[in-house]
Scaffold this active site. Structure first.
Site, short mmCIF file in Angstrom:
data_model
loop_
_atom_site.label_atom_id
_atom_site.label_comp_id
_atom_site.label_asym_id
_atom_site.label_seq_id
_atom_site.Cartn_x
_atom_site.Cartn_y
_atom_site.Cartn_z
N ASP A 1 -29.15 -44.01 15.89
CA ASP A 1 -29.15 -43.60 14.66
C ASP A 1 -27.54 -43.39 14.41
O ASP A 1 -26.91 -43.62 14.48
CB ASP A 1 -29.28 -42.18 14.52
CG ASP A 1 -30.21 -41.06 13.36
OD1 ASP A 1 -31.28 -40.78 13.08
OD2 ASP A 1 -29.26 -40.41 13.12
N ARG B 1 -23.96 -29.25 0.25
CA ARG B 1 -24.19 -29.65 1.51
C ARG B 1 -22.44 -30.02 2.38
O ARG B 1 -22.41 -29.35 3.55
CB ARG B 1 -24.66 -30.47 2.18
CG ARG B 1 -26.45 -30.43 2.00
CD ARG B 1 -27.27 -31.79 2.70
NE ARG B 1 -28.20 -31.36 1.93
CZ ARG B 1 -29.68 -32.48 2.74
NH1 ARG B 1 -28.97 -33.40 3.13
NH2 ARG B 1 -30.42 -31.96 2.89
#
Length: 284
Positions: A151, A39
Site C-alpha cells: 500500500d 482532512r
C-alpha cells in the site's frame, strides 16, 4: 487550538491538487475542496497553524513538503476495507484457483502459491486470503503459500503488520475461520482480536506506490488482488497499472479487481472468468 477548515486560495489549492495527482495518481476535482480542507485539519492542529493557507505555504515555500508528504498521503487516500469484502472472490480462490494450483503439482511435491494484495490498506484483504489458504493447506499439506500486501500509506501498513483489530470488524469472517484464526482479548479500548501467529508468519507488508512502475516484486504470482483502487485513477493510468500488475502473474495466474472495476480491464491476454476476475492466458 481550533484550526480553520475553510478552503484556501484557489491558485495554491490547485498546486496542492496537482501535487496529490503527481504523487498518487488520484485526481481531486474542485468539488473535493471542502473534503481536502477537512482532512488537512489534523495537520494544522499538529503544527499549530491558523489556516490551510499557512500550511500550504509551509509545504511549498518553506521546504516542508518532504516531511509532510507521508502525512498528506495518509490523510487523502481512501482506505476503505473489510474482511471478506466481495466474498465471491474468496469463494473462487477456494473452489477454483487453489485446486488448479494443486492439480498442476506432481504427487509428493510442494505447491508454491504466491498471492499479492496490491492495495492492502489495513490488511483485511490479505488476512482474509490467508485464512482461506491456511484452511486449504490444513487439508492438503502440499500447499506452501505466502502473501505480500502493499500500500502507499505507511499508517495503514502499520495496522496491517500489527494485525490487531476491534472484534466488530471480524463479523464478516465465516465462523469456522474466525474461531480458528483469530485470538481475542480485552484491550484498553475494548475487546480486540489478533490474527494468529501461524498466519502472521506467512504474510508480509511493504510500502508501494502503484503509479511507480515497474514494481520491485517477484514474478510468477498465482493471484493478484487489485481491488477498489483503479476507480481513483484516470483511464490511461488504469491501463498502465493493470498491465504492470498482470506482468507479475504466471501463465494461468489470476488478476482480481473490484466488481465496480470490471469494465476497466482491457488488456490482451487477460480473459474474464467471473465478475472482476481475469485469467492470464499469455504464454511466456
Amino acid at each position: 487550538m481550533q484550526a480553520a477548515v475553510s478552503p484556501p486560495r484557489r491558485g495554491r489549492l490547485d498546486q496542492f491538487r496537482d501535487l496529490v495527482h503527481q504523487e498518487t495518481g488520484i485526481r481531486l476535482p474542485p468539488s473535493k475542496d471542502v473534503m481536502i480542507a477537512s482532512r488537512l485539519r489534523k495537520r494544522l492542529i499538529a503544527l499549530e497553524m491558523p489556516s490551510i493557507d499557512h500550511y500550504l505555504s509551509h509545504l511549498f515555500d518553506d521546504d516542508g513538503l518532504y516531511n509532510e508528504l507521508p502525512e498528506i498521503i495518509d490523510l487523502l487516500t481512501t482506505n476503505k476495507t473489510d474482511f471478506f469484502r466481495e466474498q465471491a472472490h474468496y469463494r473462487l480462490l477456494k473452489e477454483r484457483i487453489i485446486p488448479e494450483a494443486l492439480a498442476r503439482t506432481r504427487a509428493g511435491q510442494a505447491t508454491k502459491f504466491r498471492f499479492w494484495s496490491a492495495a492492502a490498506s489495513t490488511g483485511a484483504e490479505a488476512w482474509s486470503a490467508a485464512m482461506v489458504l491456511a484452511q486449504a493447506a490444513s487439508v492438503d499439506k502440499r500447499l506452501d503459500w505466502r502473501i505480500l500486501g502493499t500500500d502507499i500509506s505507511t499508517r495503514v501498513l502499520d495496522i496491517a503488520r500489527t494485525a490487531i483489530y476491534p472484534v466488530s470488524e471480524f463479523h464478516p469472517i465465516p465462523p469456522e475461520l474466525r474461531s480458528t484464526y483469530i485470538m481475542t482479548g480485552k484491550g484498553e479500548d475494548g475487546l480486540r482480536g489478533r490474527i494468529v501467529p501461524e498466519l502472521r508468519a506467512r504474510v508480509r507488508f511493504a510500502e508501494m506506490n502503484l503509479i511507480e512502475t515497474p514494481y520491485r516484486i517477484d514474478h510468477g504470482l498465482d493471484v493478484a488482488f487489485l481491488r477498489n483502487v483503479l476507480i481513483y485513477f484516470e483511464p490511461a493510468l488504469q491501463n498502465r497499472v493493470v498491465r504492470a500488475v498482470a506482468a507479475h502473474l504466471r501463465p494461468g495466474g489470476y488478476l482480481v479487481v473490484g466488481h465496480a472495476e470490471s469494465m476497466i480491464v482491457r488488456v490482451p491476454g487477460l480473459h474474464a472468468v467471473a465478475p472482476g476476475v481475469y485469467r492470464n492466458e499469455e504464454r511466456r
